[in-house]
Design a protein around this motif. Structure first.
Motif, PDB file in Angstrom:
ATOM      1  N   ARG A 118       0.852  -1.199   0.000  1.00  0.00           N
ATOM      2  CA  ARG A 118       0.000   0.000   0.000  1.00  0.00           C
ATOM      3  C   ARG A 118       0.878   1.236   0.000  1.00  0.00           C
ATOM      4  NH1 ARG A 118      -3.136   0.614   4.725  1.00  0.00           N
ATOM      5  NH2 ARG A 118      -1.767  -0.824   5.812  1.00  0.00           N
ATOM      6  N   GLU A 119       0.583   2.149  -0.899  1.00  0.00           N
ATOM      7  CA  GLU A 119       1.310   3.419  -0.852  1.00  0.00           C
ATOM      8  C   GLU A 119       0.485   4.533  -1.459  1.00  0.00           C
ATOM      9  OE1 GLU A 119       5.025   2.845  -3.136  1.00  0.00           O
ATOM     10  OE2 GLU A 119       4.064   4.002  -4.720  1.00  0.00           O
ATOM     11  N   TYR A 120       0.758   5.756  -1.021  1.00  0.00           N
ATOM     12  CA  TYR A 120       0.100   6.909  -1.646  1.00  0.00           C
ATOM     13  C   TYR A 120       1.048   8.102  -1.615  1.00  0.00           C
ATOM     14  CZ  TYR A 120      -1.130   8.186   3.236  1.00  0.00           C
ATOM     15  OH  TYR A 120      -1.115   8.491   4.575  1.00  0.00           O
ATOM     16  N   PRO A 121       0.857   9.009  -2.582  1.00  0.00           N
ATOM     17  CA  PRO A 121       1.776  10.151  -2.649  1.00  0.00           C
ATOM     18  C   PRO A 121       1.323  11.348  -1.819  1.00  0.00           C
ATOM     19  CG  PRO A 121       0.482  10.022  -4.667  1.00  0.00           C
ATOM     20  CD  PRO A 121      -0.022   8.935  -3.766  1.00  0.00           C
ATOM     21  N   ILE A 122       2.314  12.135  -1.412  1.00  0.00           N
ATOM     22  CA  ILE A 122       2.065  13.467  -0.860  1.00  0.00           C
ATOM     23  C   ILE A 122       2.701  14.433  -1.856  1.00  0.00           C
ATOM     24  CG2 ILE A 122       2.474  15.060   1.056  1.00  0.00           C
ATOM     25  CD1 ILE A 122       3.143  12.655   2.822  1.00  0.00           C
ATOM     26  N   LEU A 123       1.928  15.372  -2.359  1.00  0.00           N
ATOM     27  CA  LEU A 123       2.469  16.376  -3.270  1.00  0.00           C
ATOM     28  C   LEU A 123       2.477  17.717  -2.562  1.00  0.00           C
ATOM     29  CD1 LEU A 123       0.586  15.394  -6.567  1.00  0.00           C
ATOM     30  CD2 LEU A 123       2.841  14.667  -5.804  1.00  0.00           C
ATOM     31  N   ILE A 124       3.590  18.428  -2.654  1.00  0.00           N
ATOM     32  CA  ILE A 124       3.723  19.726  -1.971  1.00  0.00           C
ATOM     33  C   ILE A 124       4.175  20.772  -2.984  1.00  0.00           C
ATOM     34  CG2 ILE A 124       4.934  20.976  -0.119  1.00  0.00           C
ATOM     35  CD1 ILE A 124       5.634  18.048   0.975  1.00  0.00           C
ATOM     36  N   GLY A 125       3.473  21.893  -3.029  1.00  0.00           N
ATOM     37  CA  GLY A 125       3.904  22.958  -3.942  1.00  0.00           C
ATOM     38  C   GLY A 125       2.986  24.160  -3.858  1.00  0.00           C
ATOM     39  N   ASN A 126       3.304  25.179  -4.625  1.00  0.00           N
ATOM     40  CA  ASN A 126       2.448  26.365  -4.700  1.00  0.00           C
ATOM     41  C   ASN A 126       1.588  26.267  -5.953  1.00  0.00           C
ATOM     42  OD1 ASN A 126       5.104  27.364  -3.195  1.00  0.00           O
ATOM     43  ND2 ASN A 126       3.393  28.640  -2.572  1.00  0.00           N
ATOM     44  N   GLY A 127       0.304  26.476  -5.791  1.00  0.00           N
ATOM     45  CA  GLY A 127      -0.596  26.475  -6.949  1.00  0.00           C
ATOM     46  C   GLY A 127      -1.013  25.097  -7.441  1.00  0.00           C
ATOM     47  N   ILE A 128      -0.655  24.041  -6.705  1.00  0.00           N
ATOM     48  CA  ILE A 128      -0.900  22.692  -7.254  1.00  0.00           C
ATOM     49  C   ILE A 128      -2.348  22.212  -7.118  1.00  0.00           C
ATOM     50  CG2 ILE A 128       1.507  21.946  -7.028  1.00  0.00           C
ATOM     51  CD1 ILE A 128       0.727  20.363  -4.562  1.00  0.00           C
TER      52      ILE A 128
ATOM     53  N   GLN B 219      -6.871  14.168   0.630  1.00  0.00           N
ATOM     54  CA  GLN B 219      -6.686  15.161   1.678  1.00  0.00           C
ATOM     55  C   GLN B 219      -6.020  16.386   1.055  1.00  0.00           C
ATOM     56  OE1 GLN B 219      -7.582  15.345   4.854  1.00  0.00           O
ATOM     57  NE2 GLN B 219      -7.914  13.268   5.613  1.00  0.00           N
ATOM     58  N   ALA B 220      -6.693  17.537   1.158  1.00  0.00           N
ATOM     59  CA  ALA B 220      -6.111  18.797   0.669  1.00  0.00           C
ATOM     60  C   ALA B 220      -6.074  19.772   1.845  1.00  0.00           C
ATOM     61  CB  ALA B 220      -6.942  19.350  -0.484  1.00  0.00           C
ATOM     62  N   PRO B 221      -5.014  19.702   2.659  1.00  0.00           N
ATOM     63  CA  PRO B 221      -4.959  20.482   3.905  1.00  0.00           C
ATOM     64  C   PRO B 221      -4.705  21.971   3.675  1.00  0.00           C
ATOM     65  CG  PRO B 221      -2.908  19.287   3.573  1.00  0.00           C
ATOM     66  CD  PRO B 221      -3.828  18.835   2.479  1.00  0.00           C
ATOM     67  N   THR B 222      -5.271  22.807   4.543  1.00  0.00           N
ATOM     68  CA  THR B 222      -5.131  24.264   4.376  1.00  0.00           C
ATOM     69  C   THR B 222      -4.617  24.971   5.633  1.00  0.00           C
ATOM     70  OG1 THR B 222      -7.388  24.718   5.077  1.00  0.00           O
ATOM     71  CG2 THR B 222      -7.059  24.288   2.727  1.00  0.00           C
TER      72      THR B 222
ATOM     73  N   VAL C 114      -2.394  13.026  -0.814  1.00  0.00           N
ATOM     74  CA  VAL C 114      -2.396  14.251  -0.014  1.00  0.00           C
ATOM     75  C   VAL C 114      -1.860  15.363  -0.919  1.00  0.00           C
ATOM     76  CG1 VAL C 114      -1.588  15.400   2.085  1.00  0.00           C
ATOM     77  CG2 VAL C 114      -1.930  12.912   2.084  1.00  0.00           C
ATOM     78  N   LEU C 115      -2.661  16.386  -1.116  1.00  0.00           N
ATOM     79  CA  LEU C 115      -2.317  17.469  -2.038  1.00  0.00           C
ATOM     80  C   LEU C 115      -2.131  18.751  -1.226  1.00  0.00           C
ATOM     81  CD1 LEU C 115      -2.110  17.902  -5.127  1.00  0.00           C
ATOM     82  CD2 LEU C 115      -4.550  18.439  -5.125  1.00  0.00           C
ATOM     83  N   ILE C 116      -0.880  19.130  -1.023  1.00  0.00           N
ATOM     84  CA  ILE C 116      -0.591  20.283  -0.163  1.00  0.00           C
ATOM     85  C   ILE C 116      -0.266  21.498  -1.020  1.00  0.00           C
ATOM     86  CG2 ILE C 116       0.894  21.186   1.682  1.00  0.00           C
ATOM     87  CD1 ILE C 116       1.354  18.328   2.618  1.00  0.00           C
ATOM     88  N   ASP C 117      -1.228  22.385  -1.165  1.00  0.00           N
ATOM     89  CA  ASP C 117      -0.999  23.622  -1.917  1.00  0.00           C
ATOM     90  C   ASP C 117      -0.669  24.732  -0.917  1.00  0.00           C
ATOM     91  OD1 ASP C 117      -1.019  25.949  -3.395  1.00  0.00           O
ATOM     92  OD2 ASP C 117      -2.618  25.244  -4.731  1.00  0.00           O
ATOM     93  N   LEU C 118       0.602  25.105  -0.874  1.00  0.00           N
ATOM     94  CA  LEU C 118       1.057  26.078   0.134  1.00  0.00           C
ATOM     95  C   LEU C 118       0.420  27.454  -0.069  1.00  0.00           C
ATOM     96  CD1 LEU C 118       4.804  24.975   0.157  1.00  0.00           C
ATOM     97  CD2 LEU C 118       3.088  24.437   1.901  1.00  0.00           C
TER      98      LEU C 118
END
Ligand SMILES: NC(=O)c1ccc[n+]([C@@H]2O[C@H](COP(=O)([O-])OP(=O)(O)OC[C@H]3O[C@@H](n4cnc5c(N)ncnc54)[C@H](O)[C@@H]3O)[C@@H](O)[C@H]2O)c1
Ligand SMILES: [Zn+2]
Length: 369
Positions: A16-26, A132-135, A169-173
């Motif tokens: 089992r695996e899933y990605p975490i993406l981190i960036g601005n505007g993503i 998950q799109a944390p803010t 997990v989609l982390i849009d800074l």
């Protein structure tokens, strides 16, 4: 502003695996990520009224522009609403959307939204895909990663819940730019925590860069969020269900913090502020127990101060705080349990620090006014 996207993997268990993406505007890429999960779906974006006001419109417009059938559920704001009523609202809304297509939940908000929407996704039809799109900073570095979901009951926090990992997990800074300064600062306590328990080099980097973190488009912020997520991913990979004592390290400072929050009133201390003082208390207890060196203790105090976080306890007494700790759910064995530091970057679980040391540590931090 769009910058490079950083990518990490969480591997909670074999296969089992899933990605975490981190960036601005993503967040703009949300439609693509949804399509990758299902070619034919309906989407429920769960958020709260604050996040909704600032960020929901472009997200919904982007989804509909991409031909994705999406609706939004805007919950009232705050921990008070991390309750059964909000959970019901979400699952009823899902039932209303349910047809022959797949259903996908996007948890778009802080930890409250993430925990609630995550639990709804975990339990609706025994589990549907979740993004998950944390803010909030706290949600970016902590609650959105690792699969703990749930809500509170009047009898206690997080009493109903499950482990349910998201698909992504989609982390849009960029979303952090509207976060009130005190909420950002609160998240910073958890950032420092990661350095303290598992990564001395990261702690040293924070000593140099902490004042640069609040700029939502700064490279130091992106790097710090990435490092925290990498540490959390590693911890979750070793102890997904919090049964092996590894995930317990993330509770560093929290035995003190929960007592401070409860005894001084939740309005006096935010969670992060209580964690900051709690971490100083735990560090001091580690020094008293003969582990942490006084030089390290001073470094910890200095960094917490530099982050603008408090280092004193106002509005309670040592006896009262100890009473709250003894009532904490983690003390069912009758013993007070603490995470202590051997040094910066290395933590361990201690079951039995003497009560007199705990009292002395608290007394030193309490200010009467
Ligand atoms: N699941 C886990 O592993 C885990 C870990 C740590 C904490 N938690 C949970 O997380 C919760 C706390 O999370 P939190 O601190 O994110 O609280 P929160 O979700 O209540 O958000 C804090 C405040 O910020 C506002 N907000 C959120 N994003 C914003 C933005 N981009 N701009 C402006 N305002 C914004 C919210 O409306 C709220 O008022 C607690 O319920 C805690 O139990 C869960
Ligand atoms: Zn915490």
């Amino acid at each position: 502003m769009e910058t490079t996207t950083r990518e990490l993997k969480v591997r909670p268990g074999p296969g089992r695996e899933y990605p975490i993406l981190i960036g601005n505007g993503i967040l703009r890429k949300l439609p693509e990520h949804i399509r990758r999960i299902s070619g034919s779906c309906r989407v429920l974006v769960v958020t709260d009224k604050n996040v909704g006001r600032f960020h929901l419109k472009p997200v919904m417009k982007n989804l509909s522009g991409a031909g994705i059938d999406a609706e939004a559920e805007e919950l009232p704001v705050g921990e008070r609403y991390k309750n059964f009523g909000s959970y019901q609202k979400i699952v009823r809304r899902l039932a209303g959307l349910d047809d022959a297509r797949d259903l996908i939940v996007v948890a778009f908000g802080g930890g409250v939204v993430g925990d609630l929407a995550g639990f709804a996704a975990a339990t609706y039809r025994r589990g549907i895909p979740l993004i998950q799109a944390p803010t909030t900073l706290l949600a970016c570095v902590d609650s959105s990663v690792g699969g703990k979901t749930g809500f509170d009951l009047p009898q206690g926090k997080n009493l109903v819940g499950s482990f349910y990992q998201p698909n992504l997990v989609l982390i849009d800074l960029d979303t952090l730019k509207t976060l009130p300064a005190h909420e950002f600062q609160s998240g910073m306590a958890e950032v420092i925590k990661y350095g303290l328990i598992l990564d001395e080099r990261f702690f040293a980097r924070l000593e140099r860069e902490i004042v640069m973190l609040p700029a939502h488009d700064s490279a130091p912020l992106a790097a710090a969020v990435e490092r925290c997520c990498a540490i959390k991913a590693k911890v979750v990979g070793r102890d997904e269900r919090d049964t092996k004592g590894v995930r317990a390290m993330l509770n560093f400072g929290h035995t003190f913090a929960h007592a401070i929050e409860a005894a001084c009133g939740y309005a006096t201390y935010s969670h992060g502020e209580a964690v900051a003082v709690g971490m100083i208390c735990a560090a001091e207890l580690s020094a008293r127990s003969g582990y942490l060196k006084s030089n390290d203790l001073e470094r910890i105090e200095r960094l917490i101060e530099k982050a603008g976080l408090p280092n004193k306890i106002k509005g309670s007494t040592a006896d009262e705080l100890i009473e709250y700790m003894q009532r904490d759910k983690k003390t069912r064995t009758g013993k007070l349990r603490f995470i202590l530091l051997e040094r910066i970057g290395r933590a361990f679980v201690s079951d039995a620090p003497p009560l007199k040391d705990i009292r002395a540590v608290l007394k030193k931090r309490i200010v009467s006014f």
